[in-house]
Design an enzyme around this catalytic site. Sequence first.
Site, PDB file in Angstrom:
ATOM      1  N   GLN A 244       1.050  -1.430  -0.268  1.00  7.90           N
ATOM      2  CA  GLN A 244      -0.254  -0.271  -0.179  1.00  7.90           C
ATOM      3  C   GLN A 244       1.547   0.968   0.099  1.00  7.90           C
ATOM      4  O   GLN A 244       1.334   1.588   1.016  1.00  7.90           O
ATOM      5  CB  GLN A 244      -1.208  -0.233   1.175  1.00  7.90           C
ATOM      6  CG  GLN A 244      -1.981  -0.813   0.624  1.00  7.90           C
ATOM      7  CD  GLN A 244      -2.775  -1.309   2.348  1.00  7.90           C
ATOM      8  OE1 GLN A 244      -2.241  -2.005   3.011  1.00  7.90           O
ATOM      9  NE2 GLN A 244      -3.772  -1.297   2.449  1.00  7.90           N
ATOM     10  N   ASP A 276     -10.888   6.136   3.074  1.00  2.91           N
ATOM     11  CA  ASP A 276     -10.185   5.120   4.406  1.00  2.91           C
ATOM     12  C   ASP A 276      -9.209   5.986   4.670  1.00  2.91           C
ATOM     13  O   ASP A 276      -8.345   6.717   3.637  1.00  2.91           O
ATOM     14  CB  ASP A 276      -9.925   4.364   3.765  1.00  2.91           C
ATOM     15  CG  ASP A 276      -9.134   3.095   4.403  1.00  2.91           C
ATOM     16  OD1 ASP A 276      -9.829   2.310   5.449  1.00  2.91           O
ATOM     17  OD2 ASP A 276      -8.244   2.920   3.841  1.00  2.91           O
ATOM     18  N   GLU A 318     -13.108   7.721   7.574  1.00  5.14           N
ATOM     19  CA  GLU A 318     -12.729   6.583   8.307  1.00  5.14           C
ATOM     20  C   GLU A 318     -11.303   7.284   9.487  1.00  5.14           C
ATOM     21  O   GLU A 318     -10.233   7.515   8.999  1.00  5.14           O
ATOM     22  CB  GLU A 318     -12.329   5.487   8.310  1.00  5.14           C
ATOM     23  CG  GLU A 318     -12.021   4.665   8.507  1.00  5.14           C
ATOM     24  CD  GLU A 318     -10.398   4.485   8.776  1.00  5.14           C
ATOM     25  OE1 GLU A 318     -10.774   3.243   9.634  1.00  5.14           O
ATOM     26  OE2 GLU A 318      -9.768   4.951   7.931  1.00  5.14           O
TER      27      GLU A 318
END
Length: 637
Positions: A244, A276, A318
């Site tokens: 990621q 996110d 989030e």
Amino acid sequence: MADFIDGSDAGALSRFDQNLFDLRLGRSRADLFEPLSRIYGHLGSYDAFANRLTDLLRRRFAERPEALKLRDLERDLNPDWFLSQEMIGYVFYIDLFAGTLKGVLDHVDYLKSLGVTYVHFMPCLKPRPGDSDGGYSVMDYREINPALGTMADFAEVTAALRAEGMSVCVDLVLNHTAKEHDWAKKARAGDPHYQAYHRMFDSDLVPLEYEETLLEIFPAHAPGNFTFYPGMGKWVWTTFNEHQWDLNWENPEVFLEIVDIMLHLANQGAEVLRLDAVAFMWKQMGTDCQNLGEVHDLLQALRAATRIAAPAIIHKEEAIVAPEKLVPYLGVGRHRGKEGNLAYHNSLMVQFWSSLAAGDTLLMSHTLAKHFPERFRNASLATYIRCHDDIGWAITDEDAAAVPNIDAFNHRRFLANFYAGTFPGSFARGALFQDNPETGDRRSSGSFASLAGLETALEAGDEKAVDLAVARILMGFALIAGFGGVPLLYMGDELGLLNDEAYLKDPAKAHDNRWMHRPKMDWSLAARAEKGEGVAGRLLAGVRRIMAQRRATRELAATVPTHIVQLGNRAVFAFTRPGDERTLACLFNFTANIQPVDLGPLFEAGLYGTYDFLGDRVPDLRSGILYLAPYEAVWLG
Ligand code: GLC
């Protein structure tokens, strides 16, 4: 760079739509460009960037389907639509719940029976192959995971759900892409334009300097925050997993790309974008690179952009962070009413489990009253008891210090051990997650039902213990339904699904025990529960009743304040919801004993009647003292 962003022809708009667009642009222009000028204003390319952004918004609005433009008007007329007491969320992985996207439509009646108005498809955009961090490692934001369906299916399913009164929420990862994303692939091939999309360094000098103040998110399976790629000869910022790659939001091209993706998803019918890992979007040397001011500027600008081109949608941010860091995601100070519309109430979740283990709600009352406003402007919290992630014991030293006899470090460890089931006398069955011997930090995994004691009770064949576990679970649902905000039901919790060890057999999942609480839906259990059979039947009926009562109770709308009240009895958590017509008082017994409660402080806080709207009955009240059964919840008014 995609051609539409550079293009000058703005797409065909009717005169009415042109006027509408201009009005919306006028409404949100300052909300959009004030923060952007703080972030990108110093760049020579800023004016061109601003023009390209406006063009992009106009073009995407022009492409918006008529049905969604109507939705835009509806929400312009009622921007607080998502704060209604009728909002109830249900969250699932599409494959585990329904096999495929289209399969979701086979379960509309089930969702409706729970009162659901908001469905969150867990990450469903095209993930990298193999381990994708549960779908949070995305290689194409414009495609649906082919195992689930296509973007055309997505548009069809969102439209069908909309017709049934349900809004669809999807995940959009803002902090990173998969290393297999096209941008990352081009960067690896040496394209400098795309190398500037992620954060990369020629040597480890700067990364090492950053590391001095950075934390580790997955210390056990992905230590460190940077990864070296010999082929490219660069160090890449990888906060979460190696695969990621953190995006570089200092680059305005990234902003344009993401706005375009957001509007693309909105135009396919997504109505809630779950953004996110937003806390990590901005980096600054010498800090932990979380929750920085620039993050809030970026998020406000993103919100303004969708408000202009797709006002039907809302943003859920989030950020699983300490309470004082969380509140700003819902807009404070200059961002008030302009940033996230929803954020996870991580604190309520943590405090629920903490009070349950301790049988004491003082820390909960203190923390929630101290850090959270009683309501927000055009925003609220998403309330939940369990989700797909681990539980991080976010109890600060300062909050613990305000409560007699609690030491923060030891309390956090007690909770992790209690929910791993290793603390003597614990009813819970779970596991430690990311046990970090260096910091002493340990988090927890486990399903709602298993953590609440159902697994051990069933295993022991202990009827009384089963009753207590059921009561704990239903109290949790009553808490999130009553607290204020949008309650989120995680798939299967309404049936009491237990921890699931199946993930251990899958090499892409075995290293990550969060999968133990991400089970497959058990539809045969659901069918038996439907007939009222077994524990699942009791739970399903209980959850349906709680949600139906919520929908019928106006004081539970998120536009009504939530006022924490400390009672003489620390075993009981209480708050009032002062509505226009009456004040409701919600009480929750966090122990396995009958608890007497003097309602005096609640009468002082405006309570008038003592009917229990949750149970739809007269409660056990004698001489002004209410007697709460073990783990009982009541909503008095
Ligand atoms: C969010 C997700 C979590 C994921 C992380 C990295 O916190 O909820 O599951 O691991 O982001 O994308």
